[in-house]
Design an enzyme around this catalytic site. Structure first.
Site, PDB file in Angstrom:
ATOM      1  N   ALA A   1      -7.254  52.818 -45.476  1.00 33.06           N
ATOM      2  CA  ALA A   1      -6.076  53.118 -46.270  1.00 33.06           C
ATOM      3  C   ALA A   1      -6.456  52.918 -47.728  1.00 33.06           C
ATOM      4  O   ALA A   1      -7.398  52.166 -48.035  1.00 33.06           O
ATOM      5  CB  ALA A   1      -4.947  52.191 -45.874  1.00 33.06           C
TER       6      ALA A   1
ATOM      7  N   GLY B   1      -8.171  51.688 -41.834  1.00 30.60           N
ATOM      8  CA  GLY B   1      -7.346  52.807 -41.368  1.00 30.60           C
ATOM      9  C   GLY B   1      -8.180  54.010 -40.952  1.00 30.60           C
ATOM     10  O   GLY B   1      -7.729  54.831 -40.151  1.00 30.60           O
TER      11      GLY B   1
ATOM     12  N   GLU C   1      -9.005  53.291 -37.476  1.00 34.50           N
ATOM     13  CA  GLU C   1      -7.757  53.388 -36.705  1.00 34.50           C
ATOM     14  C   GLU C   1      -7.370  54.850 -36.475  1.00 34.50           C
ATOM     15  O   GLU C   1      -6.847  55.205 -35.423  1.00 34.50           O
ATOM     16  CB  GLU C   1      -6.641  52.646 -37.436  1.00 34.50           C
ATOM     17  CG  GLU C   1      -6.898  51.144 -37.437  1.00 34.50           C
ATOM     18  CD  GLU C   1      -5.902  50.395 -38.291  1.00 34.50           C
ATOM     19  OE1 GLU C   1      -5.811  50.707 -39.501  1.00 34.50           O
ATOM     20  OE2 GLU C   1      -5.213  49.513 -37.768  1.00 34.50           O
TER      21      GLU C   1
ATOM     22  N   GLU D   1      -9.985  44.543 -42.977  1.00 31.18           N
ATOM     23  CA  GLU D   1      -8.739  44.177 -43.664  1.00 31.18           C
ATOM     24  C   GLU D   1      -8.627  42.689 -43.969  1.00 31.18           C
ATOM     25  O   GLU D   1      -8.004  42.293 -44.956  1.00 31.18           O
ATOM     26  CB  GLU D   1      -7.525  44.604 -42.824  1.00 31.18           C
ATOM     27  CG  GLU D   1      -7.271  46.091 -42.776  1.00 31.18           C
ATOM     28  CD  GLU D   1      -8.009  46.804 -41.654  1.00 31.18           C
ATOM     29  OE1 GLU D   1      -8.972  46.242 -41.096  1.00 31.18           O
ATOM     30  OE2 GLU D   1      -7.615  47.933 -41.336  1.00 31.18           O
TER      31      GLU D   1
END
Ligand code: CAA
Length: 277
Positions: A69, A129, A132, A152
């Site tokens: 992200a 992300g 993911e 993260e």
């Protein structure tokens, strides 16, 4: 129908029945900001709804599938910020507040809601992300250069796009814990040993994905869709429920022309002509 253009995503058709969606935000190693993610989501949905598409490939660049992200976009967000957004929708659109608030993150799961199979072709970094996103795909292929991880924890947060849940189911508790709690990044070989990806020759990950996607696209779409739904049910249902679900789908396929054709073609020693009906 003319192909839509997207600012952060390239869409092409490398082979009949195959849609190739390439994340294209190279300056930020394909970090996923809101606009980028909306493009990915819309391009995936567009391919899913296109009757001429049988399988979808999602890939990034040689250097990065996606580095996570977008940290620069997230860094100033606070919990107060989120509750303000939700409060705004609650006041402004009381009757649709629920949809707005749940939709806020629902798009993230876009891949899991598609009917067509999705193959992630991973080169370079697939972090946070980015991993993911890849984990939502149905089949994962990786170049030897691939580096996977959930870093993260180094940012003071945890994976928020399904990483803890999908990794725990996929690789078991201890390995998932190690990735999530230390942020350690693993290479393609280790990821293959853990059963996350199949590693292919350097430089050939997209070609290999096109081969797999073309193979899938050459089958009857209804059986492919049912196979995808049934395997995915294994991650959401108990074994007894999953077996019942599988059997129901299996029975339902006997009402399709493709079942008649597939079995007739086998008996007559010829190739099946699927009509996807
Ligand atoms: N967000 C925003 N920008 C990012 C980014 C990210 N996740 N990852 C890389 N970039 C940007 C860098 O800031 C840099 O931009 P500038 O040139 O403007 O400085 C550019 O991409 C190139 O990156 P680097 O110079 O850092 O390249 P490198 O080869 O030295 O390192 C890397 C590559 C190891 C991937 C490193 O960039 C990195 O650690 N990135 C962050 C990875 C990460 O923590 N991801 C998790 C994000 S949080 C998350 O995803 C939450 C969730 O679960 C939904």
């Amino acid at each position: 129908r003319a192909q839509r253009e997207y600012a952060n995503v390239l869409v092409s058709r490398p082979s009949p029945g195959v849609a190739l969606i390439t994340l294209n935000r190279p300056k930020a190693l394909n970090a996923l900001n809101a606009v980028h993610f909306q493009d990915i989501s819309e391009a995936m949905k567009e391919a899913d709804e296109d009757v001429s598409v049988g399988a979808i490939i999602l890939t990034g660049s040689e250097r990065a599938f996606a580095a996570g992200a977008d940290i620069k976009e997230m860094k100033d967000k606070s919990c107060e910020y989120l509750s303000l957004v939700i409060e705004y929708f609650r006041i402004k659109f009381p009757e649709v507040a629920e949809a707005y608030t749940t939709n806020f993150l629902a798009d993230w799961e876009v891949i899991t809601q598609l009917k067509k199979p999705v193959i992630a072709a991973v080169s370079g970094y697939a972090l946070g992300g980015g991993l993911e996103l890849a984990l939502q795909a149905d089949i994962l292929l990786a170049a030897p250069s691939a580096q996977l991880g959930q870093p993260e924890v180094n940012l003071g947060v945890i994976p928020g796009g399904g990483g803890t849940q999908r990794l725990a189911r996929l690789v078991g508790k201890s390995r998932a814990m190690e990735l999530v709690l230390t942020g350690r990044i693993i290479g393609a070989d280790e990821a293959e040993r853990w059963g996350i990806v199949r590693v292919v020759r350097e430089g050939s990950v997209v070609d290999e994905a096109v081969k797999v996607a073309s193979d899938i696209a050459s089958k009857g779409r209804i059986a492919v869709g049912a196979g995808k739904e049934a395997v995915n049910a294994a991650f959401e249902m108990s074994l007894a429920e999953g077996l019942r679900f599988e059997r129901r789908l299996f029975h339902a396929l006997f009402s399709t022309k493709d079942q008649k054709e597939g079995m007739a073609a086998f008996s007559e020693k010829r190739r099946a002509e699927w009509t996807h009906s």
